[in-house]
Write an enzyme that holds these catalytic residues in place. Structure first.
Site, PDB file in Angstrom:
ATOM      1  N   LYS A  86       0.831  -1.205   0.000  1.00 29.59           N
ATOM      2  CA  LYS A  86       0.000   0.000   0.000  1.00 29.59           C
ATOM      3  C   LYS A  86       0.867   1.258   0.000  1.00 29.59           C
ATOM      4  CE  LYS A  86      -3.841  -2.121   2.500  1.00 29.59           C
ATOM      5  NZ  LYS A  86      -4.607  -2.113   3.764  1.00 29.59           N
TER       6      LYS A  86
ATOM      7  N   ALA B 137      -0.299   1.095   6.045  1.00 26.25           N
ATOM      8  CA  ALA B 137      -0.646   0.233   7.184  1.00 26.25           C
ATOM      9  C   ALA B 137      -1.645  -0.828   6.758  1.00 26.25           C
ATOM     10  CB  ALA B 137      -1.223   1.068   8.325  1.00 26.25           C
ATOM     11  N   ASP B 138      -1.621  -1.931   7.473  1.00 24.50           N
ATOM     12  CA  ASP B 138      -2.598  -2.983   7.256  1.00 24.50           C
ATOM     13  C   ASP B 138      -2.822  -3.694   8.584  1.00 24.50           C
ATOM     14  OD1 ASP B 138      -4.118  -4.284   4.932  1.00 24.50           O
ATOM     15  OD2 ASP B 138      -3.404  -6.002   6.079  1.00 24.50           O
ATOM     16  N   THR B 139      -4.040  -4.179   8.782  1.00 20.71           N
ATOM     17  CA  THR B 139      -4.407  -4.880  10.013  1.00 20.71           C
ATOM     18  C   THR B 139      -5.086  -6.192   9.655  1.00 20.71           C
ATOM     19  OG1 THR B 139      -4.722  -2.784  11.179  1.00 20.71           O
ATOM     20  CG2 THR B 139      -5.765  -4.727  12.151  1.00 20.71           C
TER      21      THR B 139
END
Length: 188
Positions: free
Chosen positions: A52, A68-70
């Site tokens: 991203k 960011a990624d979760t």
């Protein structure tokens, strides 16, 4: 000061960045996420955050881009964002009366350096009554969140215990972001 860009469409991440007090811009990455299932969960979420961030960095090379990624992990399975009521219901039922892991990775990308970190927290839910789950999945809340819930939303009333960083569970560990930005801004 170098322009900071948050490469995320998440309103929660935007709010958390605003809490830190930096001027920043949101540029949404429309990258198609490529998941390598041979990676560990932590490496997978780091890869997604990096994808991203790099997509936005390509068009903003003179900026510091934060991607960011979760992910939510239960029973060695990643729970993404539910696409329909059935998926949302299955996810919440799976999380009810048990623990799961939430991992958020943050990628910092600039021409000077690239740094990616993964932070992990554990969340334990109380039992969630079936009728409450049925009501919940009729709302709009579950559908843009990993695991189908937001800790600061409806699900919060069913959380028994948290181990780790609360903000990691929301989707952006602000202490990690603040530490990195303070260090980066001193160097560059």
């Amino acid at each position: 000061m170098k322009k900071i860009i948050l490469a995320s469409n998440s309103p929660r991440r935007k709010e958390l960045m605003e809490m830190l007090g930096y001027d920043f811009e949101v540029v949404v990455s429309h990258v198609e996420e490529v998941i390598d299932d041979k990676l560990s969960f932590c490496d997978m979420v780091k890869s997604l955050a990096l994808q991203k961030g790099q997509a936005v960095y390509e068009t903003h090379p003179n900026c510091l881009v934060i991607g960011a990624d979760t992910v939510v992990v239960v029973d060695d399975k990643i729970l993404g964002k539910p696409h329909n009521q059935k998926q949302a219901q299955q996810m919440i039922e799976m999380l009810s009366n048990r623990s799961h892991i939430v991992m958020t990775a943050v990628a910092f990308i600039s021409k000077e350096e690239q740094y990616v970190i993964c932070d992990t927290s554990r969340v334990k839910f109380n039992e969630i009554p079936a009728d409450k789950i049925e009501q919940y999945v009729l709302s709009d809340e579950p559908y843009d969140k990993a695991g189908g819930y937001a800790i600061q939303g409806w699900a919060g009333k069913y959380i028994r215990e948290i181990e780790g960083n609360f903000y990691t569970i929301i989707g952006l560990p602000i202490d990690i972001v603040e530490d990195y930005l303070q260090s980066y801004l001193k160097k560059y």
